[in-house]
Design a protein around this motif. Sequence first.
Motif, short mmCIF file in Angstrom:
data_model
loop_
_atom_site.label_atom_id
_atom_site.label_comp_id
_atom_site.label_asym_id
_atom_site.label_seq_id
_atom_site.Cartn_x
_atom_site.Cartn_y
_atom_site.Cartn_z
N ARG A 152 -13.54 -3.02 5.75
CA ARG A 152 -12.63 -4.14 5.99
C ARG A 152 -11.19 -3.65 6.19
NH1 ARG A 152 -12.14 -8.37 1.19
NH2 ARG A 152 -11.38 -6.47 0.26
N ASN A 153 -10.81 -2.65 5.41
CA ASN A 153 -9.41 -2.20 5.45
C ASN A 153 -9.28 -0.87 6.19
OD1 ASN A 153 -8.36 -4.39 3.88
ND2 ASN A 153 -9.36 -3.45 2.11
N LEU A 154 -9.34 -0.95 7.49
CA LEU A 154 -9.25 0.28 8.28
C LEU A 154 -7.81 0.54 8.76
CD1 LEU A 154 -12.48 -0.07 10.44
CD2 LEU A 154 -12.14 1.45 8.49
N ASP A 155 -7.01 -0.53 8.76
CA ASP A 155 -5.64 -0.38 9.24
C ASP A 155 -4.70 0.04 8.10
OD1 ASP A 155 -6.01 -2.69 7.84
OD2 ASP A 155 -4.54 -3.85 8.97
N THR A 156 -3.45 0.23 8.43
CA THR A 156 -2.46 0.55 7.40
C THR A 156 -2.05 -0.75 6.72
OG1 THR A 156 -1.66 2.31 8.80
CG2 THR A 156 -0.22 1.66 7.01
N VAL A 157 -1.89 -0.69 5.44
CA VAL A 157 -1.54 -1.89 4.68
C VAL A 157 -0.16 -2.42 5.13
CG1 VAL A 157 -0.56 -0.58 2.73
CG2 VAL A 157 -1.39 -2.89 2.36
N ALA A 158 -0.05 -3.74 5.20
CA ALA A 158 1.22 -4.42 5.54
C ALA A 158 1.83 -3.85 6.83
CB ALA A 158 2.20 -4.30 4.38
N GLN A 159 0.97 -3.74 7.83
CA GLN A 159 1.45 -3.16 9.09
C GLN A 159 2.56 -4.04 9.68
OE1 GLN A 159 -1.82 -2.17 11.64
NE2 GLN A 159 -0.99 -0.12 11.86
N ASN A 160 3.59 -3.40 10.16
CA ASN A 160 4.76 -4.08 10.76
C ASN A 160 5.51 -4.98 9.77
OD1 ASN A 160 4.01 -2.89 13.20
ND2 ASN A 160 2.61 -4.60 13.61
N ARG A 161 5.24 -4.79 8.50
CA ARG A 161 5.99 -5.54 7.48
C ARG A 161 6.57 -4.57 6.46
NH1 ARG A 161 2.17 -8.28 4.58
NH2 ARG A 161 0.48 -7.64 5.94
N ILE A 162 7.64 -5.01 5.81
CA ILE A 162 8.24 -4.11 4.82
C ILE A 162 7.53 -4.26 3.48
CG2 ILE A 162 10.35 -3.59 3.50
CD1 ILE A 162 11.90 -4.47 6.04
N VAL A 163 7.28 -5.51 3.10
CA VAL A 163 6.62 -5.73 1.80
C VAL A 163 5.19 -6.23 2.00
CG1 VAL A 163 8.67 -6.12 0.38
CG2 VAL A 163 7.71 -8.01 1.70
N PRO A 164 4.31 -5.86 1.10
CA PRO A 164 2.94 -6.36 1.21
C PRO A 164 2.85 -7.81 0.73
CG PRO A 164 3.19 -5.03 -0.77
CD PRO A 164 4.52 -5.00 -0.08
N THR A 165 1.78 -8.48 1.10
CA THR A 165 1.56 -9.83 0.57
C THR A 165 1.10 -9.69 -0.89
OG1 THR A 165 -0.75 -9.81 1.22
CG2 THR A 165 0.84 -10.67 2.84
N TRP A 166 1.09 -10.81 -1.60
CA TRP A 166 0.62 -10.77 -2.99
C TRP A 166 -0.81 -10.30 -3.08
CZ3 TRP A 166 3.63 -10.23 -6.78
CH2 TRP A 166 4.91 -10.81 -6.78
N HIS A 167 -1.62 -10.73 -2.10
CA HIS A 167 -3.03 -10.31 -2.08
C HIS A 167 -3.15 -8.80 -1.91
CE1 HIS A 167 -4.13 -14.52 -1.57
NE2 HIS A 167 -5.34 -14.14 -1.95
N GLU A 168 -2.36 -8.29 -0.99
CA GLU A 168 -2.41 -6.84 -0.75
C GLU A 168 -1.94 -6.07 -1.98
OE1 GLU A 168 -1.61 -6.76 4.08
OE2 GLU A 168 0.06 -6.89 2.68
N LEU A 169 -0.87 -6.58 -2.57
CA LEU A 169 -0.34 -5.92 -3.76
C LEU A 169 -1.38 -5.94 -4.89
CD1 LEU A 169 2.21 -4.53 -4.91
CD2 LEU A 169 2.88 -6.76 -5.80
N ARG A 170 -1.99 -7.11 -5.08
CA ARG A 170 -3.00 -7.25 -6.12
C ARG A 170 -4.15 -6.27 -5.88
NH1 ARG A 170 -6.49 -12.19 -5.08
NH2 ARG A 170 -7.24 -10.66 -3.59
N ASP A 171 -4.60 -6.20 -4.62
CA ASP A 171 -5.72 -5.30 -4.30
C ASP A 171 -5.35 -3.84 -4.52
OD1 ASP A 171 -7.13 -7.51 -3.66
OD2 ASP A 171 -7.03 -7.25 -1.48
#
Lengths: 475, 314
Positions: A352-371
């Motif tokens: 599921r997670n083949l890309d870079t986390v929070a691509q094109n964003r500075i901060v991750p979402t809460w879901h991403e951070l939690r994961d």
Amino acid sequence: MLFNSIDFAIFLPIVFFLYWAIRDLKIQNLFLLTASYVFYGFWDWRFLGLIFISSIVDYLVGINLQYAQKETRRKALLLFSIAINIGILFIFKYYDFFIENFINVFRLFGTEFQAKRLDIVIPVGISFYTFQTLSYSIDVYRRKITPQKDIIAFFAFVAFFPQLVAGPIERAKELLPQFLQKRAFDYTQAVDGMRQILWGLFKKMIVADTCAYYVNDIFAHYGDYSGSTLLLGGILFAFQIYGDFSGYSDIAIGTARLFGFTLMRNFAYPYFSRDIAEFWRRWHISLTSWFRDYVYIPLGGSNTGYLRKICNIFIIFLVSALWHGANWTFIVWGLINAFCFLPLIFLGTNRRNLDTVAQNRIVPTWHELRDMVFTFFIIVLGWIFFRSENVYQGWVVIKKIASKGLFDAVHEFPSKLIVLILFMLIFEWVQRDKQHALEFTPRVHYALRYGVYSVLVFLLVFFTVEPQAFIYFKF
Amino acid sequence: MNDLQKFVSKTAAWCVYAFLFCVAVRLIILSVNIEQYPFKYLYQYQIDKIDKSSGIQTVFIGDSSLGNSISAEEFSRLSRTNSMNAALTGYYGFAGQYNLLKRIIKKNLQIKNVIVMNTLDMMGREISYQGYLYSIGDIQGLLELAPREKLSVIKALYTTRGDVIDDLLGLFKTRKDNERWKGDDYIKQQDKKQFLTQAKGIPVSSIEKDKTLFLKKIIILCKTHGINLLYLHGPLWDSKVHASSSYITQINGILKTTGITLIDHVFAVPNAELGDSADHITPPLKAEYTKKYYDLIRDHLIVPAPDNLEFSSY
């Protein structure tokens, strides 16, 4: 010779100048081979014989595979290579472990099994170069590559000093051709290589070695410390092993670039992973992909029934655990990872997670951070066993963490170290789509770049603690 | 210039820059006095005493054997001179003592006597460039040195790097004066150490040939200012003194060649009179040993006619 030693600081410039002063490719390769043997011989010249045996066996097997027509003879040649390489590895790394366990099992049934331990030192980097040469023989057998006739180039490929003792474990298909083509000095590559070396030194000498100071104390006195301190020990070990091994890989890759070689990436910011499958795609990539290509896929990989799939996952993590060392702690570590990996396979979310986390964003979402946080703590759980002297110690540490002691005050909070780890993490987070954290685009203002270099040099000069050997040397 | 030459020259320039950058940062840290170097509290304590002092006539400089055996107050009373005990520790060596003496003389031009007192094995220790670095005071202190000495002090910038991060973080903290260390005008002694076994002598082979480098600077400094200079050995455990006779003969010979007035008597101290180290007198006997030392050197002291009957001590 350690990368973080004065010996290497003298060795590298000498080899660099002489190497580029040589124009002839064959002599250049011969010089690299000599330099690599000197590099390894600094640790213990007696074990150079093992590298030589591995090299000569696979060289001859490769040549013979080309001329062998019958499949049975080809198989026999491959088995011969595997037997020699794994045999050497077994004797030096696993013999004592298996003997000890045999004795214990027999004792359980009331029988005394008589066998002597060998008690021999494990040659530095034996698992790395054994797997590298082994992959050559397998690839030649599979007809993925043609055998190499240039013996110097082949020997230099096996012993190439930047990656000889702790990887990345290179494939012959990628590295060997680089020994056969004329290499020209590439300024941009070399400068970027130097940056990668600088970042690697920071991770190793500042982050990992400082973590080691706390981790060694916490794990040595695990009985005296509360759950909170032990958890801190586990977390710090996660950063120690990351700084240590990825730092080594960065120095290795950067050093190779100075000589006009490109090595494969070995780490891709693994602690920013959102699940355990992503972690294993980002951690020790050269070994993970080795097992995938030479063990997992031949076993059927994921394209089999559930039972076989489960079996394959356990096999892959078991061999990976044993690759690290002959100790039950590694096996438990492997099992923890396997158990955490299985749900992803069952749910079909392992890719599921083949890309870079929070691509094109500075901060991750809460879901991403939690994961990411959740995945990190699963990894820490495994690292606790990986670091422990024995399974019992790991179990006690886990039990204490899971007790009320988790809410006690930490014995000694390493505030400076936490600042350094945060510095590393923030920097890597910002640069997470790059090959390494100091890979700057020309858009980055030179004042910022030079400011960062200055801070790193300053830390390396004034903040280094007692140098520690690289953890992965013993593997 | 091809790519390789460009790379090499840029890397070399970078190394020079990195070196200078680190030296600069280190010097800034030293100059704003935020570094927590060894025995900083003691050093600061002596600096404060010097800054407050006036009219000093006799000054003691040396290591911990001095700090633990001479009471400035008692010596002032006995010698009828304004006295100061500016003892540091062995870590600072002659180099640190030299820098301290420069400060003292600058503040007290009327000094008549300087007494250097160190434990016997001081002559066996390496020159303390780190001691020089931490007591350097100003850039003049670096400039006055010979090139080789300058390099050694710069080298000490790296070898004594301490915990620079802690120092920098300390910039943002309010520092509390740590008074716990302070005993009787010196570092408070720890529990008495028991010396039950026979001591090993100090080996002659340990003598540092260049050790008198900064002692010679002290001699020149005193000569320039017309100051009477004496050299004393600190007290030492009797067992060790008896076992070190060859060593003592050798270092006395070396000290005499410098032209300093050497009082070569060594007080061999019985176990019962020792404190927390073989060269530390137990604190209750400090006044008694001050008297012993006074008796030893009284004939060598220059005692000016007193202006009054009150003598100050520092």
